[in-house]
Design an enzyme around this catalytic site. Sequence first.
Site, PDB file in Angstrom:
ATOM      1  N   LEU A 115       3.838 -39.506 -37.818  1.00  8.80           N
ATOM      2  CA  LEU A 115       5.061 -39.465 -38.664  1.00  8.80           C
ATOM      3  C   LEU A 115       5.035 -41.289 -38.835  1.00  8.80           C
ATOM      4  O   LEU A 115       4.694 -41.948 -38.048  1.00  8.80           O
ATOM      5  CB  LEU A 115       6.209 -39.153 -37.861  1.00  8.80           C
ATOM      6  CG  LEU A 115       6.501 -37.570 -37.812  1.00  8.80           C
ATOM      7  CD1 LEU A 115       7.873 -37.480 -36.878  1.00  8.80           C
ATOM      8  CD2 LEU A 115       6.987 -37.157 -39.284  1.00  8.80           C
ATOM      9  N   ASP A 116       5.650 -41.611 -40.067  1.00  6.29           N
ATOM     10  CA  ASP A 116       5.523 -42.992 -40.394  1.00  6.29           C
ATOM     11  C   ASP A 116       6.669 -43.586 -39.383  1.00  6.29           C
ATOM     12  O   ASP A 116       7.533 -43.033 -39.026  1.00  6.29           O
ATOM     13  CB  ASP A 116       6.113 -43.212 -41.954  1.00  6.29           C
ATOM     14  CG  ASP A 116       5.153 -42.520 -42.927  1.00  6.29           C
ATOM     15  OD1 ASP A 116       3.894 -42.444 -42.698  1.00  6.29           O
ATOM     16  OD2 ASP A 116       5.660 -42.477 -43.943  1.00  6.29           O
ATOM     17  N   LEU A 117       6.532 -44.962 -39.402  1.00 12.99           N
ATOM     18  CA  LEU A 117       7.243 -45.837 -38.531  1.00 12.99           C
ATOM     19  C   LEU A 117       8.874 -45.635 -38.948  1.00 12.99           C
ATOM     20  O   LEU A 117       9.806 -45.430 -38.149  1.00 12.99           O
ATOM     21  CB  LEU A 117       7.103 -47.185 -38.792  1.00 12.99           C
ATOM     22  CG  LEU A 117       7.849 -48.467 -38.063  1.00 12.99           C
ATOM     23  CD1 LEU A 117       7.734 -48.320 -36.630  1.00 12.99           C
ATOM     24  CD2 LEU A 117       7.405 -49.780 -38.802  1.00 12.99           C
ATOM     25  N   THR A 119      10.163 -42.819 -40.463  1.00 14.44           N
ATOM     26  CA  THR A 119      10.435 -41.271 -40.418  1.00 14.44           C
ATOM     27  C   THR A 119      11.027 -41.055 -38.942  1.00 14.44           C
ATOM     28  O   THR A 119      10.337 -41.333 -37.884  1.00 14.44           O
ATOM     29  CB  THR A 119       9.319 -40.519 -40.778  1.00 14.44           C
ATOM     30  OG1 THR A 119       8.755 -41.122 -42.240  1.00 14.44           O
ATOM     31  CG2 THR A 119       9.551 -39.260 -40.835  1.00 14.44           C
ATOM     32  N   ARG A 203       6.575 -39.451 -49.132  1.00 13.80           N
ATOM     33  CA  ARG A 203       7.097 -40.544 -49.667  1.00 13.80           C
ATOM     34  C   ARG A 203       6.280 -40.696 -51.297  1.00 13.80           C
ATOM     35  O   ARG A 203       6.809 -41.204 -52.247  1.00 13.80           O
ATOM     36  CB  ARG A 203       6.824 -41.914 -49.029  1.00 13.80           C
ATOM     37  CG  ARG A 203       7.606 -41.956 -47.679  1.00 13.80           C
ATOM     38  CD  ARG A 203       7.207 -43.221 -46.767  1.00 13.80           C
ATOM     39  NE  ARG A 203       8.031 -42.729 -45.353  1.00 13.80           N
ATOM     40  CZ  ARG A 203       9.192 -43.234 -44.991  1.00 13.80           C
ATOM     41  NH1 ARG A 203       9.764 -43.813 -45.970  1.00 13.80           N
ATOM     42  NH2 ARG A 203       9.376 -42.789 -43.882  1.00 13.80           N
TER      43      ARG A 203
END
Length: 248
Positions: A115-117, A119, A203
């Site tokens: 998961l992105d930073l 998210t 995204r």
Amino acid sequence: MRPSPPKHSAAKRPLKTLDRVLSKAGAGSRTEARAWIGAGRVAVNGRIIQTPDHWVDLQQDKVTLDGQPLRKAKPLYLLLYKPKGYLTTFKDPEGRPTVYNLLEDVPHVVPVGRLDLDTSGLLILTNDTQFAERIMNPDYKVAKTYLVKAAGVLTEEQLEQLRTGVELSDGITGPAIVKRVRNRDKSTFLEITITEGRNRQVRRMLEAVDSRVRKLVRTSIGAIGIGDLEIGKWRELTPQEVRGLLGR
Ligand code: URA
């Protein structure tokens, strides 16, 4: 560069490097394992080995850490509600918090996908690499659902494009389930379910339809939702949940 396995691996012997053997046994991360090996705490067949790339024959060799045989790690399947601002990597050169800061006293596990930073939401972590590979394999079509706050009021055409597939730098996205939850001010709240797990996929999908993600939360993986889990906390998956994710 790591040395290639010795020639007898052609006979299909299960060979692994010593650092991997230790981390797979759940003794610690690869980095920790390499440090223990360097410190002379690890022996193979009674002989101290200080090279992490030493090849180990899983059928024959006996590995010990501080003189104790490695026991097979109990498989662990964790569900973490990752807060925004935490990385899913083990360490960050910039010293930012990682999900491992939320998993103190937990044996070594790895995230199933990223998961992105920025998210938040559900992240599964496990020490069962076969399980992780399977869940991440797009052929198994494990559904991941996200609540997305997207910039602008999106039209039905834009939603339809997201559903049927948009062109990204790594190819057209597969079919997605996209529901409009509500429009508010200059944003659209969407629920998007995808079965792929490409890097920054949601995204990039929104950017491909001339919007952008303002907020992203993963709300479910397969049939598993957030439920009562509090942000920053984790729980073990039940055996039924694990079987469900594997489609059994
Ligand atoms: N898609 C993204 O863009 N980011 C995530 O963290 C997960 C899915």
